[in-house]
Write a protein that holds these residues in place. Structure first.
Motif, PDB file in Angstrom:
ATOM      1  N   ALA A 427     -11.006   7.542  17.530  1.00 20.47           N
ATOM      2  CA  ALA A 427     -11.519   7.937  18.844  1.00 20.47           C
ATOM      3  C   ALA A 427     -11.544   9.459  18.982  1.00 20.47           C
ATOM      4  CB  ALA A 427     -10.660   7.310  19.946  1.00 20.47           C
ATOM      5  N   ILE A 428     -10.498  10.122  18.488  1.00 22.50           N
ATOM      6  CA  ILE A 428     -10.461  11.590  18.533  1.00 22.50           C
ATOM      7  C   ILE A 428     -11.571  12.175  17.663  1.00 22.50           C
ATOM      8  CG2 ILE A 428      -9.102  13.627  17.911  1.00 22.50           C
ATOM      9  CD1 ILE A 428      -6.584  12.057  18.586  1.00 22.50           C
ATOM     10  N   THR A 429     -11.756  11.588  16.464  1.00 26.18           N
ATOM     11  CA  THR A 429     -12.806  12.067  15.555  1.00 26.18           C
ATOM     12  C   THR A 429     -14.180  11.944  16.197  1.00 26.18           C
ATOM     13  OG1 THR A 429     -11.456  11.376  13.661  1.00 26.18           O
ATOM     14  CG2 THR A 429     -13.788  11.835  13.239  1.00 26.18           C
ATOM     15  N   ARG A 430     -14.447  10.774  16.821  1.00 28.98           N
ATOM     16  CA  ARG A 430     -15.748  10.568  17.481  1.00 28.98           C
ATOM     17  C   ARG A 430     -15.960  11.575  18.610  1.00 28.98           C
ATOM     18  NH1 ARG A 430     -14.265   5.078  17.033  1.00 28.98           N
ATOM     19  NH2 ARG A 430     -13.614   5.070  19.225  1.00 28.98           N
ATOM     20  N   ARG A 431     -14.918  11.824  19.372  1.00 27.17           N
ATOM     21  CA  ARG A 431     -15.041  12.736  20.505  1.00 27.17           C
ATOM     22  C   ARG A 431     -15.336  14.156  20.032  1.00 27.17           C
ATOM     23  NH1 ARG A 431     -17.172  13.612  25.205  1.00 27.17           N
ATOM     24  NH2 ARG A 431     -15.921  14.973  26.556  1.00 27.17           N
ATOM     25  N   ILE A 432     -14.684  14.575  18.951  1.00 28.62           N
ATOM     26  CA  ILE A 432     -14.937  15.918  18.414  1.00 28.62           C
ATOM     27  C   ILE A 432     -16.368  16.036  17.926  1.00 28.62           C
ATOM     28  CG2 ILE A 432     -14.337  17.504  16.539  1.00 28.62           C
ATOM     29  CD1 ILE A 432     -11.455  16.552  16.800  1.00 28.62           C
ATOM     30  N   ARG A 433     -16.880  14.984  17.283  1.00 30.86           N
ATOM     31  CA  ARG A 433     -18.273  14.996  16.821  1.00 30.86           C
ATOM     32  C   ARG A 433     -19.238  15.103  17.992  1.00 30.86           C
ATOM     33  NH1 ARG A 433     -17.528  10.164  12.368  1.00 30.86           N
ATOM     34  NH2 ARG A 433     -16.748  11.476  10.663  1.00 30.86           N
ATOM     35  N   GLU A 434     -18.934  14.370  19.055  1.00 28.79           N
ATOM     36  CA  GLU A 434     -19.797  14.436  20.242  1.00 28.79           C
ATOM     37  C   GLU A 434     -19.835  15.828  20.837  1.00 28.79           C
ATOM     38  OE1 GLU A 434     -18.228  11.541  22.860  1.00 28.79           O
ATOM     39  OE2 GLU A 434     -18.834   9.800  21.645  1.00 28.79           O
ATOM     40  N   LEU A 435     -18.674  16.452  20.897  1.00 23.72           N
ATOM     41  CA  LEU A 435     -18.619  17.818  21.450  1.00 23.72           C
ATOM     42  C   LEU A 435     -19.381  18.798  20.568  1.00 23.72           C
ATOM     43  CD1 LEU A 435     -14.854  17.903  22.561  1.00 23.72           C
ATOM     44  CD2 LEU A 435     -16.879  17.706  24.037  1.00 23.72           C
ATOM     45  N   LYS A 436     -19.269  18.612  19.249  1.00 19.81           N
ATOM     46  CA  LYS A 436     -20.010  19.504  18.342  1.00 19.81           C
ATOM     47  C   LYS A 436     -21.512  19.337  18.504  1.00 19.81           C
ATOM     48  CE  LYS A 436     -16.747  20.234  14.538  1.00 19.81           C
ATOM     49  NZ  LYS A 436     -16.519  20.040  13.084  1.00 19.81           N
ATOM     50  N   GLN A 437     -21.968  18.101  18.702  1.00 25.35           N
ATOM     51  CA  GLN A 437     -23.408  17.858  18.883  1.00 25.35           C
ATOM     52  C   GLN A 437     -23.933  18.494  20.158  1.00 25.35           C
ATOM     53  OE1 GLN A 437     -23.763  13.589  18.698  1.00 25.35           O
ATOM     54  NE2 GLN A 437     -23.478  13.510  16.461  1.00 25.35           N
ATOM     55  N   LYS A 438     -23.016  18.651  21.121  1.00 27.82           N
ATOM     56  CA  LYS A 438     -23.406  19.307  22.389  1.00 27.82           C
ATOM     57  C   LYS A 438     -23.247  20.806  22.307  1.00 27.82           C
ATOM     58  CE  LYS A 438     -22.079  15.322  25.226  1.00 27.82           C
ATOM     59  NZ  LYS A 438     -21.181  14.812  26.307  1.00 27.82           N
ATOM     60  N   GLY A 439     -22.832  21.282  21.123  1.00 32.66           N
ATOM     61  CA  GLY A 439     -22.678  22.715  20.951  1.00 32.66           C
ATOM     62  C   GLY A 439     -21.384  23.277  21.487  1.00 32.66           C
ATOM     63  N   ILE A 440     -20.419  22.416  21.729  1.00 34.52           N
ATOM     64  CA  ILE A 440     -19.106  22.847  22.235  1.00 34.52           C
ATOM     65  C   ILE A 440     -18.132  22.910  21.074  1.00 34.52           C
ATOM     66  CG2 ILE A 440     -17.221  22.344  23.823  1.00 34.52           C
ATOM     67  CD1 ILE A 440     -19.197  20.729  25.509  1.00 34.52           C
ATOM     68  N   ASN A 441     -17.572  24.078  20.820  1.00 34.87           N
ATOM     69  CA  ASN A 441     -16.634  24.249  19.715  1.00 34.87           C
ATOM     70  C   ASN A 441     -15.206  24.336  20.242  1.00 34.87           C
ATOM     71  OD1 ASN A 441     -18.624  24.308  17.738  1.00 34.87           O
ATOM     72  ND2 ASN A 441     -19.042  26.471  18.162  1.00 34.87           N
TER      73      ASN A 441
END
Length: 441
Positions: A427-441
């Motif tokens: 779940a943490i991995t998926r959330r980090i990927r989602e944030l990266k796709q939105k351009g949030i680092n």
């Protein structure tokens, strides 16, 4: 002329044991008694032969539980009271042994740090030791110095000044190009005999452990390995704290009768000091070299672990995701690798996971593994035994994931997640990927 009365001597008394106070520390009182008047019972308590006791108080001073005290007869007590009432000058009895020891120790001054290098590349732990060494030197009111040994390594003097040293002892010669125990031991002992440092610190690396033990043996002093804390007491003794009994307790060790006082410290245990660009100091060049024919070993080739295929240096990582027994098997570490890839970090492991063969030994974090100081340490399925905590407790942030809400790892965690790691980590991995796709680092 009026006859001058002799100055009264202060009674010395005899040592005696306080009932129920002894903790059976290991016969420390017996070991320091100069007249052998202390015998130990089977339970580890001292029996003091009063007739032989000379009242030197050494056993009283060394007892960690204050279980010994000085006993005075009624006559001696009366003399003490009279001296206190009249404030008459008392002739102090000088302990010859203590006077000789004090004179010997006074000849040693300065805090030294051995700057470890391989082919001119310094070990980071050397700069960490200069950071803690600066505090020790300030407490002792002495210089902080560095030892640099090698060939064409004068640039390390500048780095030593930048990290806090005020003086560098430099031994630069082809003989010292590669580390060889005999050559470096001779070089260090030469410097110690000539300049007499009070404290010497070395990194608890392969080189540091090999060199420190050999040097301490040669100069006849004590060495405490793998220290996690260093401080100075009111008698200029170096208080060296390290894990003991398998990491279950922290012991503070002191070398109060020999100099120099020597310690090794593992990498990443001490904070890195702030680098002072342009700092300068004194370079003392010593031309001492050992005849090549006296050196029994030759270095043919240097093979670095970091060049090995698949090798990972977890000590320098900013993000570490570690797995323990709760990972249930080696295949499940792929889940941690996915999270590590998203964070730009590496995967670590507890001793139980390494012993089970799930991860290689160079990934182990803990007392028998590596000490790390990442920005974020994520412990997955790790209970938090003290042996593991010693290796990661100085991380900037600790996130613990465990189904057992009573696991010790939560006591040191910045954030704790009580749950199934096989659900939480993805779940943490998926959330980090989602944030990266939105351009949030």
């Amino acid at each position: 002329m009026t006859e001058q009365k002799p100055k009264p001597k202060k009674p010395r008394g005899v040592a005696q044991l306080l009932a129920g106070a002894c903790i059976a520390c290991g016969a420390r009182c017996q070991s320091v008694c100069p007249v052998n008047c202390v015998e130990m019972t089977d339970s580890g308590e001292p029996i003091i032969e009063a007739a032989k006791c000379i009242g030197c108080q050494k056993c009283v001073k060394i007892c960690p539980a204050a279980a010994l005290e000085m006993y005075f007869t009624p006559e001696e007590q009366r003399v003490l009271e009279e001296l206190a009432a009249t404030s008459a000058p008392v002739e102090a009895e000088i302990d010859p042994e203590a006077a000789v020891l004090a004179k010997k120790l006074a000849g040693y001054r300065g805090v030294w740090v051995f700057v470890e290098q391989t082919e001119g590349e310094p070990a980071k732990v050397s700069w960490e030791l200069l950071g803690v060494g600066k505090g020790l030197a300030a407490s002792l009111d002495v210089e902080l110095c560095a030892m640099v040994i090698g060939e064409q390594v004068e640039h390390l003097c500048t780095e030593a000044f930048a990290h806090g040293a005020s003086k560098v002892y430099l031994m630069d010669a082809p003989l010292y190009r590669n580390y060889r125990t005999e050559a470096y031991v001779e070089a260090c002992c030469h410097l110690i005999e000539r300049y007499r440092p009070e404290v010497i610190l070395m990194g608890a690396t392969g080189m540091g452990r090999d060199l420190a033990g050999a040097v301490a043996t040669r100069v006849g002093t004590g060495l405490t390995a793998d220290c996690t804390g260093l401080a100075i007491d009111d008698k200029r003794n170096l208080m060296q704290t390290r894990p003991a009994f398998g990491g279950n307790i922290m012991a503070t060790i002191m070398c109060d009768k020999f100099r120099p006082q020597m310690s090794t410290v593992r990498p990443n245990v001490m904070p890195m000091p702030e680098r002072r660009e342009g700092a300068q100091g004194i370079v003392v060049r010593d031309p001492f070299v050992v005849p090549e024919e006296n050196i029994l070993t030759k270095v043919i080739e240097i093979i670095r672990d970091t060049h090995s295929k698949g090798a990972v240096d977890i000590t320098g990582a900013d993000f570490i995701i570690s797995g323990g027994r709760g990972m249930m098997g080696p295949d499940n570490f792929a889940m941690l690798q996915e999270l590590a890839d998203e964070l730009g970090g590496v995967v670590g492991a507890s001793r139980s996971a390494v012993d089970a063969g799930w991860m290689p030994g160079d990934r182990q974090v803990g007392q028998t593994g590596k000490t790390v100081r990442p920005k974020i340490y994520i412990a997955c399925g790790i209970s938090g035994a003290i042996q593991h905590l010693v290796g990661m407790q100085d991380s900037d942030m600790v996130i613990a994931i465990n189904r057992d809400k009573s696991a010790p790892i939560f006591e040191v965690a910045t954030y704790g997640i009580v749950g199934d790691l096989f659900q939480v980590v993805p779940a943490i991995t998926r959330r980090i990927r989602e944030l990266k796709q939105k351009g949030i680092n």
